[in-house]
Design an enzyme around this catalytic site. Structure first.
Site, PDB file in Angstrom:
ATOM      1  N   LYS A   1       0.869  -1.192   0.000  1.00 38.01           N
ATOM      2  CA  LYS A   1       0.000   0.000   0.000  1.00 38.01           C
ATOM      3  C   LYS A   1       0.894   1.226   0.000  1.00 38.01           C
ATOM      4  O   LYS A   1       2.047   1.158   0.444  1.00 38.01           O
ATOM      5  CB  LYS A   1      -0.883   0.006   1.252  1.00 38.01           C
ATOM      6  CG  LYS A   1      -2.103   0.883   1.139  1.00 38.01           C
ATOM      7  CD  LYS A   1      -3.258   0.179   0.433  1.00 38.01           C
ATOM      8  CE  LYS A   1      -4.406   1.121   0.193  1.00 38.01           C
ATOM      9  NZ  LYS A   1      -5.573   0.446  -0.383  1.00 38.01           N
TER      10      LYS A   1
ATOM     11  N   GLY B   1      -5.480   2.689  -7.364  1.00 34.57           N
ATOM     12  CA  GLY B   1      -6.079   3.835  -6.675  1.00 34.57           C
ATOM     13  C   GLY B   1      -6.587   3.487  -5.290  1.00 34.57           C
ATOM     14  O   GLY B   1      -6.641   2.324  -4.886  1.00 34.57           O
ATOM     15  N   ASP B   2      -6.950   4.498  -4.559  1.00 37.38           N
ATOM     16  CA  ASP B   2      -7.616   4.384  -3.250  1.00 37.38           C
ATOM     17  C   ASP B   2      -8.208   5.770  -2.994  1.00 37.38           C
ATOM     18  O   ASP B   2      -8.418   6.536  -3.958  1.00 37.38           O
ATOM     19  CB  ASP B   2      -6.605   3.966  -2.163  1.00 37.38           C
ATOM     20  CG  ASP B   2      -7.269   3.575  -0.835  1.00 37.38           C
ATOM     21  OD1 ASP B   2      -7.726   2.427  -0.695  1.00 37.38           O
ATOM     22  OD2 ASP B   2      -7.348   4.428   0.088  1.00 37.38           O
TER      23      ASP B   2
HETATM   24  P1  NDP Z   1     -12.749   8.075  -2.807  1.00 37.41           P
HETATM   25  O1  NDP Z   1     -11.685   9.051  -2.595  1.00 37.41           O
HETATM   26  O2  NDP Z   1     -13.277   7.854  -4.172  1.00 37.41           O
HETATM   27  O3  NDP Z   1     -14.004   8.391  -1.861  1.00 37.41           O
HETATM   28  C1  NDP Z   1     -13.861   8.445  -0.479  1.00 37.41           C
HETATM   29  C2  NDP Z   1     -15.172   8.907   0.119  1.00 37.41           C
HETATM   30  O4  NDP Z   1     -15.084   8.780   1.529  1.00 37.41           O
HETATM   31  C3  NDP Z   1     -15.479  10.358  -0.169  1.00 37.41           C
HETATM   32  O5  NDP Z   1     -16.875  10.533  -0.221  1.00 37.41           O
HETATM   33  C4  NDP Z   1     -14.890  11.065   1.039  1.00 37.41           C
HETATM   34  O6  NDP Z   1     -15.511  12.308   1.327  1.00 37.41           O
HETATM   35  C5  NDP Z   1     -15.186  10.066   2.135  1.00 37.41           C
HETATM   36  N1  NDP Z   1     -14.169  10.215   3.201  1.00 37.41           N
HETATM   37  C6  NDP Z   1     -12.833   9.996   3.099  1.00 37.41           C
HETATM   38  N2  NDP Z   1     -12.209  10.262   4.252  1.00 37.41           N
HETATM   39  C7  NDP Z   1     -13.171  10.662   5.084  1.00 37.41           C
HETATM   40  C8  NDP Z   1     -13.163  11.070   6.436  1.00 37.41           C
HETATM   41  N3  NDP Z   1     -12.028  11.143   7.161  1.00 37.41           N
HETATM   42  N4  NDP Z   1     -14.371  11.389   6.997  1.00 37.41           N
HETATM   43  C9  NDP Z   1     -15.524  11.325   6.284  1.00 37.41           C
HETATM   44  N5  NDP Z   1     -15.581  10.947   4.989  1.00 37.41           N
HETATM   45  C10 NDP Z   1     -14.429  10.615   4.411  1.00 37.41           C
HETATM   46  O7  NDP Z   1     -12.189   6.694  -2.189  1.00 37.41           O
HETATM   47  P2  NDP Z   1     -12.677   5.197  -2.458  1.00 37.41           P
HETATM   48  O8  NDP Z   1     -14.140   5.166  -2.662  1.00 37.41           O
HETATM   49  O9  NDP Z   1     -11.792   4.613  -3.476  1.00 37.41           O
HETATM   50  O10 NDP Z   1     -12.299   4.492  -1.073  1.00 37.41           O
HETATM   51  C11 NDP Z   1     -13.211   4.406   0.023  1.00 37.41           C
HETATM   52  C12 NDP Z   1     -12.785   3.284   0.960  1.00 37.41           C
HETATM   53  O11 NDP Z   1     -12.765   2.046   0.241  1.00 37.41           O
HETATM   54  C13 NDP Z   1     -11.386   3.437   1.565  1.00 37.41           C
HETATM   55  O12 NDP Z   1     -11.384   2.864   2.857  1.00 37.41           O
HETATM   56  C14 NDP Z   1     -10.530   2.568   0.649  1.00 37.41           C
HETATM   57  O13 NDP Z   1      -9.361   2.115   1.290  1.00 37.41           O
HETATM   58  C15 NDP Z   1     -11.492   1.418   0.394  1.00 37.41           C
HETATM   59  N6  NDP Z   1     -11.203   0.606  -0.780  1.00 37.41           N
HETATM   60  C16 NDP Z   1     -11.139   1.193  -2.034  1.00 37.41           C
HETATM   61  C17 NDP Z   1     -10.899   0.407  -3.128  1.00 37.41           C
HETATM   62  C18 NDP Z   1     -10.937   0.953  -4.505  1.00 37.41           C
HETATM   63  O14 NDP Z   1     -10.885   0.156  -5.458  1.00 37.41           O
HETATM   64  N7  NDP Z   1     -11.052   2.254  -4.702  1.00 37.41           N
HETATM   65  C19 NDP Z   1     -10.601  -1.046  -2.988  1.00 37.41           C
HETATM   66  C20 NDP Z   1     -10.794  -1.560  -1.646  1.00 37.41           C
HETATM   67  C21 NDP Z   1     -11.039  -0.738  -0.604  1.00 37.41           C
HETATM   68  P3  NDP Z   1     -14.708  13.670   1.001  1.00 37.41           P
HETATM   69  O15 NDP Z   1     -14.703  13.754  -0.498  1.00 37.41           O
HETATM   70  O16 NDP Z   1     -15.530  14.722   1.654  1.00 37.41           O
HETATM   71  O17 NDP Z   1     -13.354  13.514   1.597  1.00 37.41           O
END
Ligand code: NDP
Length: 445
Positions: free
Chosen positions: A126, A165-166
């Protein structure tokens, strides 16, 4: 916890001060190991647990770049290459101001078991940066990505380490990162990153895969309870990549997504979340949920409280770690919650997880439920290696098969090791055993 595992955990705690998320993730896995170490004493003699507690390599670097006003900015870059016993390191890059070494280590540690569960020959890693892309211009994001890759490129490669990505890293950032990598190495090494654009090596269904996969997993949990998504009230936290495509699949399966959130609050939509509008606001405009609420008569933005205050039958936390607390769990349980599937990594606190298990709620940990993203990244690597391109339907069918396989593997392993129905025990043990065997067979390295 077994006495020897407890001793190792005490050492991990001493060695990694100030890294609570990493310790939380390690404790959760170590807590499942009692029946394994009793049945497989070779795990001790080959030092598997001690070795799993320490990443193979941790890379920290400076990322200098110049913002639009001409000011020099300096961020910190990370890549934790955690375990390569099963294949090249594989795991996403996170750009968010909360990123530090402990967060990246927790995510890398989880990734080992998740990747093992997919059965696709990928190790765990990661990375990321404390760079905050929000409010930055396209040019600033590009210059940051180029500077980040100018250091990272020497550590990665299609057979070495394959980032994706993440949070904060989507298709746009992967594009900038790939462009700089290609320019530096002078080769079009498609397999070095996943989540690429569809015209230059990306896979159909990769963008949808994590959200779709989590919903396929939740569908299997419901099926085990004799239930379906049809007419079911679903809450999804977050409104990024995972949340948007989880919502899409819930609607396709007949469920009703009532709310999504971002860090500014949550939006409740009495007519169900309008996906086209959500995508427009989040993917195109990169805006806030207030903008969604202002354009929908049936929606309201709530800025105090928690999205988990809403009654729901299925909860899909898809935002970030430790976002669903013990008290939120209690209120969800009181409202008739049946199923939780973690789309995010470790979004439920240990207190929340304990409450779900105590109340008999079906709970699936992220390392199982959100494995569809990395699994489809591995499918992207397969397509890149064979220079082929699968259809959306083919890729989604393979994703679905993988998710059902992980679900069944978790249940079978939990049963075999004395905790029927416990997806945490099943995921931890099934994920660990494969890595442990590979580590033991490859000697002390
Ligand atoms: P994005 O950046 O696309 O979206 C993240 C979302 O979560 C946004 O709506 C963001 O809101 C919100 N968010 C992030 N941090 C916070 C916080 N501290 N408090 C409140 N809201 C928060 O990320 P992903 O959708 O890709 O990832 C989301 C989760 O899924 C993470 O835990 C990631 O590790 C996990 N994941 C992702 C994968 C992927 O393929 N993308 C694969 C497996 C797991 P705002 O825009 O306001 O910050």
């Amino acid at each position: 916890m077994h006495r020897h595992v407890e001793e190792i955990f005490a050492l991990v705690t001493r060695r990694n001060p100030g890294e609570p998320e990493f310790l939380q993730a390690v404790e959760e896995v170590f807590g499942s190991l009692d029946p394994v170490v009793e049945r497989h004493p070779w795990i001790f003699t080959s030092g598997v647990i001690e070795r799993l507690a320490e990443p193979e390599r941790q890379i920290l670097f400076r990322v200098p770049w110049v913002d639009d006003s001409g000011t020099v900015q300096v961020n910190r870059g990370f890549r934790v290459e955690y375990n390569s016993a099963l294949g090249p390191y594989k795991g996403g890059l996170r750009f968010h101001p909360s990123v530090n070494l402990g967060i990246i280590k927790f995510l890398g540690f989880e990734q080992i078991f998740k990747n093992s569960l997919t059965g696709l020959g990928i190790g765990g890693g990661k990375g990321g940066s404390d760079f905050d892309p929000r409010g930055r211009s396209e040019g600033e994001v590009m210059r940051f990505c180029q500077s980040f890759m100018t250091e990272l490129y020497r550590h990665i490669g299609p057979s070495t380490d394959v980032p994706a990505g993440d949070i904060g890293v989507g298709g746009r950032e992967i594009g900038f990162l790939f462009g700089q990598y290609r320019r530096i190495v002078g080769r079009h090494e498609t397999g070095v990153l996943t989540g690429k654009g569809l015209d230059w090596g990306g896979s159909l269904a990769r963008k949808e895969a994590t959200g779709y996969g989590a919903v396929f997993f939740a569908r299997e949990q419901l099926r085990r309870l004799g239930l379906t998504f049809e007419g079911r009230r679903v809450t999804i936290s977050g409104s990024g990549n995972v949340a948007i495509y989880a919502a899409e699949k819930v609607f396709q399966l007949g469920g009703f997504v009532q709310a999504v959130s971002d860090s500014s609050g949550y939006v409740v939509d009495d007519d169900g979340i309008d996906l086209a509008l959500l995508r427009q606001v989040k993917e195109v405009e990169r805006g806030r949920l207030a903008s969604y609420a202002s354009r929908r008569a049936s929606a309201r933005l709530v800025t105090g409280g928690s999205i988990w205050d809403l009654p729901a039958s299925v909860a899909l936390p898809c935002a970030t770690q430790n976002e669903l607390s013990g008290s939120a769990a209690a209120s969800l349980i009181g409202s008739g919650l049946r199923v939780v599937a973690e789309g995010a990594n470790m979004p439920c606190t240990p207190e929340a997880v304990a409450a779900f298990l105590e109340a008999g709620v079906s709970f699936a940990p992220g390392k199982a439920a959100n494995a569809g993203g990395v699994a489809t990244s591995a499918l992207e690597m397969q397509q890149n290696a064979s220079r082929s391109c699968w259809t959306f339907a083919q890729t989604e069918a393979r994703l679905e098969e993988i998710m059902v396989g992980i679900h069944d593997q978790c249940l079978a392993t939990a049963e075999e090791y004395g905790s029927p129905g416990n997806y945490i025990v099943g995921a931890n043990i099934a994920g660990l055993l494969k890595v442990a065997r590979a580590m033991a067979e490859q000697g002390i390295v």
